[in-house]
Design an enzyme around this catalytic site. Structure first.
Site, PDB file in Angstrom:
ATOM      1  CB  THR A 159     -83.428 -24.794 -71.895  1.00  0.00           C
ATOM      2  OG1 THR A 159     -82.577 -25.929 -72.030  1.00  0.00           O
ATOM      3  CG2 THR A 159     -84.869 -25.232 -71.918  1.00  0.00           C
TER       4      THR A 159
ATOM      5  NE  ARG B 202     -78.176 -34.306 -71.951  1.00  0.00           N
ATOM      6  CZ  ARG B 202     -78.696 -33.136 -71.658  1.00  0.00           C
ATOM      7  NH1 ARG B 202     -79.310 -32.454 -72.608  1.00  0.00           N
ATOM      8  NH2 ARG B 202     -78.613 -32.636 -70.439  1.00  0.00           N
ATOM      9  CB  VAL B 203     -83.210 -37.537 -73.662  1.00  0.00           C
ATOM     10  CG1 VAL B 203     -84.493 -36.820 -73.244  1.00  0.00           C
ATOM     11  CG2 VAL B 203     -83.373 -38.175 -75.038  1.00  0.00           C
ATOM     12  N   GLY B 204     -82.232 -34.606 -72.259  1.00  0.00           N
ATOM     13  CA  GLY B 204     -82.165 -33.856 -71.020  1.00  0.00           C
ATOM     14  C   GLY B 204     -83.508 -33.769 -70.332  1.00  0.00           C
ATOM     15  CG  ASP B 205     -84.113 -30.363 -67.780  1.00  0.00           C
ATOM     16  OD1 ASP B 205     -83.223 -30.233 -68.633  1.00  0.00           O
ATOM     17  OD2 ASP B 205     -84.614 -29.406 -67.173  1.00  0.00           O
TER      18      ASP B 205
ATOM     19  CB  THR C 159     -83.329 -23.179 -68.165  1.00  0.00           C
ATOM     20  OG1 THR C 159     -82.094 -23.001 -68.891  1.00  0.00           O
ATOM     21  CG2 THR C 159     -83.424 -22.057 -67.136  1.00  0.00           C
ATOM     22  N   GLY C 160     -81.023 -25.240 -67.400  1.00  0.00           N
ATOM     23  CA  GLY C 160     -79.756 -25.464 -66.703  1.00  0.00           C
ATOM     24  C   GLY C 160     -79.228 -26.861 -66.925  1.00  0.00           C
ATOM     25  CG  HIS C 161     -76.140 -30.118 -64.956  1.00  0.00           C
ATOM     26  ND1 HIS C 161     -76.540 -31.390 -64.611  1.00  0.00           N
ATOM     27  CD2 HIS C 161     -74.873 -30.231 -65.424  1.00  0.00           C
ATOM     28  CE1 HIS C 161     -75.562 -32.241 -64.840  1.00  0.00           C
ATOM     29  NE2 HIS C 161     -74.542 -31.556 -65.338  1.00  0.00           N
ATOM     30  N   GLY C 162     -79.331 -30.358 -67.180  1.00  0.00           N
ATOM     31  CA  GLY C 162     -80.465 -31.247 -67.348  1.00  0.00           C
ATOM     32  C   GLY C 162     -80.429 -32.492 -66.495  1.00  0.00           C
TER      33      GLY C 162
END
Length: 307
Positions: free
Chosen positions: A178, A206-209, A229-232
């Site tokens: 990200t 799929r939607v992340g953070d 950024t990272g694991h959403g």
């Protein structure tokens, strides 16, 4: 494997009348490519700082920085973003300003080159905060954005990464990740923006953070500005961006606030990631629990960069 080491962190003093800090994603960029990612971040920070130096707003600056990163195929955003399980691009992005707390976001959006610009249009329109998938595309077209052939957004590197992930021949993560930016301007406005292609080989829809206010992006002039950024999924569950802002509101430095939340993400959910932040006094800081997170800061008092 999540490292047990203390998250790596960096901080800086107040940046004069204006400052912008960008990141190119938490992950594990190969050693021979790290300088390229840092240079990409520095280019984005410089164009945003130039705008700020000419009297532009922090909101314009974070949009410009993120657009530069979206246009750079090195990063997992815009052109060259990671592909979903069907080999398609689905973009997520958001932007927020801290004076009136206006915000805008788009998610699961296909067929547009700069999703952060569409997120900015959502903010300016003001009726809603977040548009998804076909609704986001309809909004973009109604606001004058031009759709593009999705193939023009896909790079050979993205195709190769998807092949490796789906064949089980290597890691399923993305080396960069990200992208995001935080900034303040001469009027005291704080702003933040984040953009991503999401998790490599993600399920459709799929939607992340990144497009979620409070998870991937947050700005409040009374506290500061944050991009994650990272694991959403972990960032969503812990509301990391808002949590970092609240630490700063309570007096923590940006570096301390970022470090605390990255450690909490690791300890509670065994997830990795990174944070960049600016506080209400102009101090900046960042933390990561991954091998790399390319970053750059530029402002009235000069520039710095690293990974």
């Amino acid at each position: 494997m999540v490292t047990e080491a203390t998250p790596i962190h960096t901080q800086g003093a107040a940046g004069g009348r204006y400052c912008v800090l960008v990141h190119g994603g938490a992950g594990n960029v190969p050693l021979e490519r790290r300088a390229l990612h840092v240079e990409g971040c520095l280019r984005a920070a410089r164009v945003a700082a130039e705008l700020l130096g000419a009297g532009g707003s922090a909101l314009d600056a974070v949009e410009r920085a993120v657009r530069a990163l979206e246009d750079d195929p090195l990063f997992n955003a815009g052109t060259g973003a990671s592909l979903n399980e069907e080999g398609r691009v689905e973009h997520d992005a958001s932007i927020m300003e801290g004076r009136t707390l206006r915000a805008g976001g788009v998610c699961a959006l296909s067929g547009f080159r700069n999703p952060v610009a569409i997120a900015r249009a959502v903010l300016e329109d003001g009726r809603h905060v977040l548009y998804a998938a076909g609704g986001a595309a309809r909004f973009a077209l109604a606001r004058g954005f031009t759709s593009v052939d999705e193939a023009s957004l896909v790079t050979e590197a993205a195709r190769a990464a998807l092949h490796v992930a789906q064949s089980g021949q290597g890691p399923t993560g993305w080396a960069g990740g990200t992208v995001g930016a935080v900034a303040f301007d001469a009027t005291g406005l704080r702003a933040a923006a984040t953009s991503t292609g999401g998790t490599l080989n993600k399920r459709v829809g799929r939607v992340g953070d990144s497009p979620l206010i409070g998870a991937g992006t947050y700005a409040d002039d009374e506290a500061g500005a944050v991009s994650t950024t990272g694991h959403g999924e972990a960032m969503i569950r812990l509301g990391v961006a808002r949590a970092v802002a609240e630490h700063m509101r309570a007096g923590a430095s940006p570096e301390e606030a970022a470090r605390v939340e990255i450690a909490r993400t690791r300890d509670r959910l065994q997830a990795t990631g990174g944070v960049i932040a600016l506080d209400a006094t102009g101090r900046w800081g960042l933390a990561r629990s991954t091998d790399t997170m390319s970053w750059a800061v530029a402002g009235e008092r000069g520039e710095l960069s690293g990974y």
